[in-house]
Design a protein around this motif. Structure first.
Motif, PDB file in Angstrom:
ATOM      1  N   ASP A  96      -1.199   0.992  -1.649  1.00 33.45           N
ATOM      2  CA  ASP A  96      -0.124   0.355  -2.389  1.00 33.45           C
ATOM      3  C   ASP A  96       1.229   0.864  -1.900  1.00 33.45           C
ATOM      4  N   LYS A  99       2.213  -0.531   1.489  1.00 30.15           N
ATOM      5  CA  LYS A  99       2.619  -1.928   1.479  1.00 30.15           C
ATOM      6  C   LYS A  99       3.974  -2.125   0.827  1.00 30.15           C
ATOM      7  N   ASN A 100       4.272  -1.320  -0.194  1.00 32.39           N
ATOM      8  CA  ASN A 100       5.437  -1.628  -1.005  1.00 32.39           C
ATOM      9  C   ASN A 100       6.647  -0.729  -0.813  1.00 32.39           C
ATOM     10  N   SER A 105       8.593  -0.682   5.451  1.00 28.48           N
ATOM     11  CA  SER A 105       8.676  -2.122   5.627  1.00 28.48           C
ATOM     12  C   SER A 105       8.819  -2.537   7.094  1.00 28.48           C
ATOM     13  N   ARG A 354       9.097   1.912  -4.769  1.00 30.35           N
ATOM     14  CA  ARG A 354       9.541   0.875  -3.858  1.00 30.35           C
ATOM     15  C   ARG A 354      10.757   1.319  -3.047  1.00 30.35           C
TER      16      ARG A 354
END
Lengths: 484, 369
Positions: A96, A99-100, A105, A354
């Motif tokens: 998780d 990905k986040n 990114s 995030r």
């Protein structure tokens, strides 16, 4: 486990678990998680250390997760079922996060394939140019592997800088004397003091010189600079580029170690204690979990720090212990009982995962109460006794130390100041000194490796015991020059 | 899954070997490995086998820790912070790699580097030695040798066969009859034996520095010879005006005053060989270290003993003359005068300083005797 993770709102790429035995796991770990990686002796060294550590019972790898789409995770076959459940919950936390979290990114999500490509290309070069030749080049490239610009995936620093752009005509042009005010001749010496004029002229000269420098701004991505301007053969450029790509791929993992491990630990403990545990698992779970969370005086456990900070944030946002009112409240009693029942905790930690990296995370969320509760302290090296001593238990000092160690992933900041030093094509690096000296032996060896790429003399300017010092290597001799 | 690690691991070991070779002269000269004998492995510190990078020095490094303690309390010594692998960047640390090299491998490297010929032992296969090897399973034995897997397996088999196994509750309890133990058998191995006899002058003129040279050189001689033979017996003789056989500790730490009579040591060596090391079966090596002082009238007797008794009995007789500020260094010339420079079993070497050890070893062992 996957279903549990999803109900909590974790969001990840498909995750493939492979069950391997300990030799294989050690091997995969030695390759940084990529069994198809290019051949190099240091992986063999890593493997020897891992398997020795395992054989002597000093360390054990439970799991390994690869940031990729799909995510790959390796589980150790000999682990008990409780361990496997825990590890799987932990793995989904990492997946998780990969990905986040924003810092990941820009990473290549097909790295598994990419690494295999790198492996093939390097093997092919080894067939063509010889193992030693390629290996030595890799050694040299790895020496400057840290010298990348970890923020460059997000910022466009500048366009391709001009290479050698010497303005012949300008050189002849006399520099205009600047800042001269009109005055009567008898007042001239006072209105336009010669010393001030000379100083200003010197300043302009230097400015102009700087403009003629190459690069015109210090380059943080030393690897890129070397790739672009060192006299490398195409295959050498290719190898350097591959290693640079891998360095960029791994950088976010170093930047978010505390958060990533904290996040995964938070989720394994949440899922396991609410859903995953059978009564028979409890002892094993507690044993494993506390082992993971163990801390020692000399090593701040990123798992522990991460999970506790996240829990602290969750608790604070649940009770509304943030914002202007809370910060300005100086009534201890009121602060202690502060609870607005805001209930924003979960939402907040998802936001944190995030946006932040370790540096920002500590900067923003490490509080004085937290330091006290977890008995943190800063320590430093004492030369006279050759020991590491506790330096301070004061909050600002602890935080400063922690932030310092996280800045630039704890590595010295080094830039290219001049790629045409002395107008002789020599490479001049600058260590942006921030209080701690470089280790000289390593610095010299690194210069020697860098020389193999640049093939012209290389220099680095740094501070040594308070003095500006330049280390140089010209291909056969090391030289040290301290400013007077 | 293709496994590449074997290749990389082998490559790493090769590089280690190369590094050891490269630094062999240094290791030999500094005597770093001495005192680690007796284990199969020696740990050799190899400087910076890791990839060099720009990194922070120790000075001013530090981090954040957790736990009890007051300001100023030491929490670790400077050397202990070995692992510097970026745990949140908070680990200080320096890195010297310690690699394990077996004595056997070390000897091989020594042999290659010094271009030592392999020794062809005499008395080959005349002596059998018994060795044990764990290669079978028995139903009786000490608990420490119990084979857990087999025991479990037999218990499981018995329980299934007798119908007492319940898959819902797979509890396996072995009874004594299920227990299996590892067992060994004895194998006989042909063996060539060798004996090393060290002789040293411990009179006042041999100082600690000279003895250090002897000790260092002896370590490497042992290492090489051990690699050439299956079994090796090492004896020590010290002498001033009189000689006696001693243990290793005494050998290196005795300091006597008084005169020097080399013949006394030769006599003890002769007796020792006669009593314990029959030259027909044993490969005997004598290494004599001295600063070259001997009572003038003793030379004749010494040389006679050497010629008549010792040389016929040994594979090799090596005389190492260690330079000392007090010794006259005469003895080596006396031997040269008697036997000339080129004797089949006799090697003479003058060791001026630690730096001379390397060449001295090569000289001693270069004959391949």
């Amino acid at each position: 486990m996957e279903d549990h993770a999803r109900t909590y709102g974790l969001d990840f790429y498909p995750t493939i678990f492979e069950v391997v035995d300990c030799d294989q796991l050690n091997e995969i770990a030695a390759y940084g998680g990529f069994p198809t990686r290019y051949p190099h002796w240091r992986f063999g060294m890593e493997y020897e250390q891992l398997s020795k550590g395992y054989a002597y019972g000093l360390q054990k790898i439970y799991e390994l997760v690869i940031n990729n789409d799909p995510c790959y995770a390796y589980l150790m076959r000999s682990n008990g079922i409780t361990d496997q459940k825990l590890v799987m919950a932990h793995v989904y936390g990492h997946c998780d996060f990969f990905k986040n979290n924003n810092w990941f990114s820009q990473t290549n999500r097909k790295m598994m394939d990419e690494m295999a490509n790198h492996g093939n290309r390097i093997r092919r070069y080894m067939d063509r140019f010889g193992v030693e030749e390629v290996e030595q080049l890799i050694d040299a490239c790895l020496s400057i592997e840290d010298l990348i610009d970890i923020h460059s995936p997000f910022i466009r620093r500048d366009d391709e800088p001009p290479r050698y752009e010497f303005k012949q005509a300008d050189d002849a042009e006399p520099l205009p004397v600047p800042g001269r005010f009109a005055s009567k001749s008898y007042l001239d010496a006072y209105i336009n003091p010669p010393a001030a004029l000379a100083a200003e002229a010197e300043l302009r000269r230097k400015e102009k010189e700087r403009e003629e420098h190459f690069p015109n701004r210090p380059a943080r991505d030393v690897m890129k600079f070397v790739r672009d301007y060192a006299p490398l053969k195409p295959w050498q450029t290719d190898v350097l580029s591959m290693i640079r790509d891998e360095a960029y791929y791994f950088a976010p993992q170093a930047q978010t170690k505390i958060m990533n491990e904290g996040w995964a630990s938070y989720w394994h403990s949440t899922i396991m204690t609410r859903q995953g545990l059978e009564p028979a698992d409890v002892i094993n779970y507690a044993d494993h979990h506390s082992g993971t969370m163990a801390s020692s005086p000399t090593r701040l456990n990123p798992y522990k720090l991460g999970i506790e900070l996240l829990r602290d944030i969750e608790d604070r946002w649940n009770r509304g212990r943030f914002g202007k009112d809370y910060d300005e409240c100086d009534d201890m009693q009121a602060r202690r009982n502060w609870d607005t029942a805001a209930g924003l905790g979960r939402q907040k930690i998802f936001e944190v995962r995030r946006i932040y990296n370790d540096l920002m995370f500590i900067d923003e969320f490490l509080t004085i109460d937290f330091c006290r509760q977890y008995k943190l302290f800063s320590f430093g090296y004492q030369e006279d006794t050759d020991t590491y001593n506790i330096e301070s238990r004061e909050f600002p000092k602890i935080k400063e130390r922690l932030l310092y160690n996280l800045t630039n992933i704890g590595r010295p900041r080094i830039v290219v100041r001049d790629g045409n030093y002395k107008n002789r094509g020599e490479l001049f690096l600058e260590h942006q000194h921030s209080g701690v000296d470089l280790q000289i032996g390593y610095a010299r060896d690194t210069l020697a490796n860098l020389y193999r790429l640049w093939t012209r003399p290389v220099h680095i300017e740094t501070q040594l015991e308070g003095k500006t010092t330049t280390f140089s290597f010209d291909g056969s001799e090391h030289n040290t020059e301290a400013a007077k | 899954m293709v496994l590449n690690i074997d290749h990389d691991h082998r490559r790493f070991r090769e590089i280690v070997r190369g590094k050891v070779r490269e630094n062999l002269r240094k290791y030999i000269t500094h005597g770093e490995m001495i005192g680690r004998k007796g284990k199969d492995l020696v740990s050799i510190p190899i400087p910076q086998l890791d990839v060099p990078r720009f990194r922070y020095g120790k000075n001013g490094s530090g981090g954040v820790g957790q736990g009890e303690g007051n300001e100023g309390d030491p929490i670790a010594s400077g050397g202990e912070q070995g692992d510097g692998k970026g745990e949140a960047g908070s680990d200080p640390g320096t890195h010297i790699l310690e690699v394990d090299v077996s004595l056997e491998e070390l000897a091989a490297i020594l042999g290659e580097e010094l271009e030592l010929p392999r020794i062809e032992p005499k008395g080959k296969a005349t002596i059998q030695q018994e060795k044990t090897k764990y290669d079978s399973i028995r139903r009786t034995g000490p608990e420490s040798l119990r084979h857990r897997k087999r025991t479990y397996f037999h218990a499981l088999r018995r329980q299934i066969a007798s119908g007492s196994y319940n898959p819902q509750e797979p509890l396996i309890v072995p009874i004594p009859d299920d227990k299996r133990y590892r067992a060994w058998s004895t194998i006989e191995k042909p063996e060539a034996n060798a004996a090393i006899i060290y002789m040293m002058d411990v009179s006042g003129s041999m100082t600690d520095e000279q003895k250090e040279i002897v000790r260092t050189e002896a370590f490497w001689l042992d290492t090489w010879l051990s690699s050439q033979y299956d079994g090796i017996d090492v004896r020590y003789i010290i002498h001033d005006a009189v000689a006696r056989e001693v243990d290793e500790e005494t050998f290196y730490h005795t300091r006597e005053s008084g005169g020097t009579r080399i013949s006394s040591a030769y006599k003890v060596a002769k007796e020792l060989i006669r009593r314990e090391f029959n030259p027909a079966e044993w490969n005997v090596y004598c290494f004599q270290f001295s600063d070259g002082d001997n009572w003038g009238e003793d030379n004749a007797q010494s040389l006679a003993l050497l010629a008549d008794e010792l040389l016929p009995a040994v594979n090799l007789f090596c005389y190492g003359q260690v330079e000392s500020p007090y010794g006259s260094g005469e003895y080596i010339r006396a031997i040269q005068g008697r036997f000339g420079d080129d004797h089949e079993k006799l090697v003479l070497s003058e060791i001026e300083s630690k730096e001379g050890i390397f060449d001295s070893i090569k000289l001693f062992l270069g004959k391949g005797k």
